[in-house]
Design a protein around this motif. Structure first.
Motif, PDB file in Angstrom:
ATOM      1  N   SER A  14       0.819  -1.206   0.000  1.00 62.13           N
ATOM      2  CA  SER A  14       0.000   0.000   0.000  1.00 62.13           C
ATOM      3  C   SER A  14       0.857   1.263   0.000  1.00 62.13           C
ATOM      4  CB  SER A  14      -0.954   0.009   1.194  1.00 62.13           C
ATOM      5  OG  SER A  14      -0.226   0.165   2.397  1.00 62.13           O
ATOM      6  N   ASP A  15       2.122   1.136   0.355  1.00 60.77           N
ATOM      7  CA  ASP A  15       3.029   2.274   0.275  1.00 60.77           C
ATOM      8  C   ASP A  15       3.443   2.460  -1.184  1.00 60.77           C
ATOM      9  OD1 ASP A  15       5.088   4.115   1.891  1.00 60.77           O
ATOM     10  OD2 ASP A  15       6.114   3.179   0.183  1.00 60.77           O
ATOM     11  N   PRO A  16       3.238   3.642  -1.757  1.00 65.11           N
ATOM     12  CA  PRO A  16       3.531   3.845  -3.182  1.00 65.11           C
ATOM     13  C   PRO A  16       4.989   3.555  -3.567  1.00 65.11           C
ATOM     14  CG  PRO A  16       2.246   5.679  -2.332  1.00 65.11           C
ATOM     15  CD  PRO A  16       2.621   4.815  -1.150  1.00 65.11           C
ATOM     16  N   GLN A  20       6.300   0.639  -6.019  1.00 61.93           N
ATOM     17  CA  GLN A  20       7.136   0.964  -7.183  1.00 61.93           C
ATOM     18  C   GLN A  20       8.405   0.108  -7.190  1.00 61.93           C
ATOM     19  OE1 GLN A  20       8.319   5.091  -7.359  1.00 61.93           O
ATOM     20  NE2 GLN A  20       8.982   4.927  -9.491  1.00 61.93           N
ATOM     21  N   THR A  39      13.474   5.498  -9.163  1.00 61.93           N
ATOM     22  CA  THR A  39      12.385   6.059  -8.360  1.00 61.93           C
ATOM     23  C   THR A  39      12.581   7.537  -8.037  1.00 61.93           C
ATOM     24  OG1 THR A  39      13.435   5.495  -6.258  1.00 61.93           O
ATOM     25  CG2 THR A  39      11.947   3.835  -7.236  1.00 61.93           C
TER      26      THR A  39
END
Length: 101
Positions: A14-16, A20, A39
């Motif tokens: 759930s952490d973007p 990624q 990133t």
């Protein structure tokens, strides 16, 4: 309550930035320098997220020369996906059965 006894993969992803990182590692092993470049995040931030992913069994670190490459392990992802599929199937079957008050 977790969906399973496995690490809470849903919460982790759930952490973007972690999502990624996992997406990048799905294309193949990468070292921290690749993840920083891909990133735009700072190295300490990437390292912290990698530690959480390693602790959950989603990623393994592999030394290669003076670099450490991180590789995504599909088993935990497949197990979480299977549990979500089972949950969706149970929901579909029980969609119309209400419990009496």
């Amino acid at each position: 309550m977790l969906i399973s006894e496995l690490p809470d993969v849903i919460r982790l992803l759930s952490d973007p930035l972690r999502a990624q990182i996992v997406e990048i590692l799905a294309a193949g092993p990468a070292c921290t320098c690749h993840l920083v470049a891909d990133t735009g995040a700072k190295q300490p931030n990437i390292s912290g997220h990698l530690r959480q992913l390693r602790d959950a069994g989603l990623v393994v670190a592999e030394p290669h020369g003076r670099f450490t490459y991180y590789r995504l392990l599909p088993d935990v992802l497949e197990a979480a996906a299977g549990q979500l599929t089972d949950l969706a199937a149970r929901t579909r079957v029980n969609a119309e059965s209400r419990r009496e008050c």
